[in-house]
Design a protein around this motif. Structure first.
Motif, short mmCIF file in Angstrom:
data_model
loop_
_atom_site.label_atom_id
_atom_site.label_comp_id
_atom_site.label_asym_id
_atom_site.label_seq_id
_atom_site.Cartn_x
_atom_site.Cartn_y
_atom_site.Cartn_z
N GLU A 96 0.66 -1.05 0.00
CA GLU A 96 -0.04 0.16 0.40
C GLU A 96 0.90 1.18 -0.28
O GLU A 96 0.57 2.13 -0.49
CB GLU A 96 -1.44 -0.21 1.57
CG GLU A 96 -2.70 -0.77 0.72
CD GLU A 96 -2.78 -0.47 2.59
OE1 GLU A 96 -2.61 -0.50 3.30
OE2 GLU A 96 -4.11 -0.39 2.23
N LYS A 97 2.03 1.21 0.51
CA LYS A 97 2.66 1.97 1.14
C LYS A 97 3.31 3.12 -0.62
O LYS A 97 3.78 2.21 -1.41
CB LYS A 97 3.80 2.21 1.65
CG LYS A 97 4.89 2.88 2.18
CD LYS A 97 6.21 3.34 3.21
CE LYS A 97 6.79 3.87 3.41
NZ LYS A 97 8.12 3.93 4.14
N VAL A 98 3.16 3.79 -0.70
CA VAL A 98 3.54 5.17 -1.82
C VAL A 98 4.56 5.54 -1.65
O VAL A 98 4.19 6.15 -0.40
CB VAL A 98 2.21 6.36 -2.47
CG1 VAL A 98 3.08 6.41 -4.02
CG2 VAL A 98 1.12 4.61 -3.04
N VAL A 99 5.53 5.35 -2.28
CA VAL A 99 6.84 7.01 -1.51
C VAL A 99 7.37 7.88 -3.35
O VAL A 99 6.43 6.60 -3.91
CB VAL A 99 8.19 6.07 -1.49
CG1 VAL A 99 7.94 5.40 -0.37
CG2 VAL A 99 8.98 5.20 -2.57
N ARG A 100 7.52 8.40 -2.71
CA ARG A 100 7.76 9.51 -3.83
C ARG A 100 9.20 10.00 -4.62
O ARG A 100 9.84 10.75 -3.26
CB ARG A 100 6.50 10.81 -3.21
CG ARG A 100 5.57 10.55 -3.82
CD ARG A 100 4.67 11.64 -3.97
NE ARG A 100 3.08 11.42 -4.45
CZ ARG A 100 1.99 10.78 -3.01
NH1 ARG A 100 3.11 10.38 -2.55
NH2 ARG A 100 1.02 10.74 -3.78
N TYR A 101 9.76 9.93 -5.78
CA TYR A 101 11.49 10.53 -5.69
C TYR A 101 11.00 12.15 -5.48
O TYR A 101 12.34 12.31 -4.61
CB TYR A 101 11.45 10.54 -7.03
CG TYR A 101 12.37 10.72 -7.92
CD1 TYR A 101 13.59 10.06 -7.69
CD2 TYR A 101 12.89 12.26 -8.99
CE1 TYR A 101 15.01 10.51 -7.70
CE2 TYR A 101 13.65 12.69 -9.17
CZ TYR A 101 14.72 12.08 -8.65
OH TYR A 101 16.09 11.81 -9.65
#
Lengths: 357, 80
Positions: free
Chosen positions: A19-24
């Motif tokens: 579920e975890k979304v990481v952003r550049y």
């Protein structure tokens, strides 16, 4: 090695994502490069978001939810599963294999064939070929192919070459007999370039130690430790551009196809830049070959092609038969391709991993 | 556009991509002589050149040059 199989289809795919979304954009300060330069790189490479697992997540847990989803949707019944093939480099344990964990979890028959093959970016096609061989040898009628990686656990947080592209995902694919004719496969291996994609430490040859966890600066100023995933970007790019186009051209000749007769080219996606260059080289129209997966989910190695299928053509694949060219390339180094007409699929979807409390 | 003008444009693109101008761009300059020009930077630089000149490099173009002068020659050839 060219081979022709007959009458098998991919009937279902379920991809399970963290579920975890990481952003550049949130991590530019972590890299040993000017922020503006990293922003330019991100724009050109289409670095946006990716999915990232938690430290204790495992491939078997994600695969369990994918298989359960297939059971709940009546796509498969546990008693009809003949084999579990796992193609991954993200084993839960050094032993036992993930396939046994899945067989045990679902209390599958004692004679279910369990097989883990250690694979990287070309793993989906190797898993398909392995499944086809099992079906031909033993007469199996339902094979579960599990592919997926949790490589983010092995990527250095200061490595701008690798961290922005690596995502986590697991896929479960159902393969079964069909009346769809010939399936053309080809694989080509180049173990002489094995060190172009590798995690040097943490295996039996170089156990992890406090020293292997120390980050050092490479020639371009990038920071990485021996415990971390490493990719020789230039070497891999040159390998892909040199070896994949002739292999695709060859297999299309063998199958009697042209670029026009293939509905979709579903390629592994190391990054958008490489996929776009590959499509340009082969003169594949942009609406037949997608490069968007890394920018949305990240590159999940063995799970990237199933993710590509589910995200980009899932609804079409359920509605009608499609002539597909699948191609993976990467760790090994290796490249491979499969060309076939896949009948309408029963299920093709992406779900989020549900964490139990 | 003549070759010298193209080299000047490449110089400007390289400086912008690498975020520094600690180099003198000459016809015989090579990427490995310029700090920070690694594979990632190379991808950025070539993409920017493509956008600047409205051209598309094939892989054979990308590996066919060793000096900035040779890169400029390929650009000239691509522009027809």
């Amino acid at each position: 090695m060219k081979s022709i199989f007959q009458n098998k289809r991919i009937s279902a795919i379920v991809c399970v994502l963290p579920e975890k979304v990481v952003r550049y954009a949130d991590e530019l300060q972590d890299y040993n490069f000017p922020v503006r330069q990293s922003e330019m790189l991100g724009k050109m490479m289409d670095y946006n978001t990716r999915r990232q697992c938690e430290p204790t997540d495992s491939v078997s847990e994600y695969a369990t939810q994918g298989i359960q989803r297939l059971i709940d949707q009546s796509v498969i019944r546990p008693e009809e599963i003949d084999a579990i093939v796992v193609a991954s480099s993200s084993q839960d344990y050094i032993m036992p294999s993930v396939s046994y964990l899945l067989q045990g979890h679902f209390n599958l028959r004692e004679d279910v064939y369990c097989c883990d093959i250690v694979q990287q970016c070309g793993g989906y096609q190797f898993g398909l070929i392995q499944s086809f061989m099992l079906m031909d040898t033993f007469g199996f009628r339902k094979v579960l192919l599990v592919t997926g990686e949790m490589t983010s656990k092995k990527v250095g947080m200061h490595d701008r070459n690798a961290r922005p592209i690596i995502g986590d995902a697991v896929s479960v694919t159902v393969i079964e007999p069909a009346d769809n004719g010939a399936i053309y496969t080809d694989y080509r291996n180049y173990g002489q370039m094995a060190d172009a994609i590798m995690i040097p430490a943490g295996g039996l040859k170089m156990p992890s130690t406090p020293e292997t966890a120390i980050e050092t600066k490479d020639a371009s100023g990038n920071l990485r430790a021996l415990d971390h995933f490493y990719m020789d970007g230039e070497g891999v790019f040159n390998f892909v551009m040199t070896h994949v186009p002739p292999m695709i051209t060859d297999i299309l000749v063998q199958s009697g196809d042209s670029i026009d007769s293939i509905d979709y080219f579903m390629f592994h996606q190391p990054n958008k830049y490489m996929v776009d260059r590959l499509a340009d080289e082969l003169e594949i129209p942009s609406d037949k070959c997608f490069g968007n997966i890394v920018g949305i989910y990240g590159n999940a190695s063995t799970a990237t092609i199933p993710l590509n299928i589910c995200h980009n053509i899932g609804s079409i694949a359920i509605a009608k038969p499609l002539r597909l060219c699948l191609s993976g390339f990467g760790g090994g180094l290796t490249c491979n391709a499969v060309v076939f007409t896949n009948p309408q699929m029963d299920c093709c979807e992406i779900i989020d991993f549900k964490r139990t409390l | 556009m003549n070759k010298q003008e193209i080299i000047q444009t490449i110089e400007s693109i390289v400086a912008s991509s690498l975020n520094h101008h600690d180099f003198v761009m000459k016809e015989e300059s090579k990427p490995e002589e310029i700090t920070g020009w690694d594979s990632m930077a190379n991808a950025m630089i070539l993409t920017s050149i493509e956008q600047e000149y409205g051209i598309k490099f094939k892989f054979s173009d990308m590996i066919a040059w060793h000096t900035i002068g040779e890169l400029a020659d390929i650009i000239i050839k691509k522009q027809g």
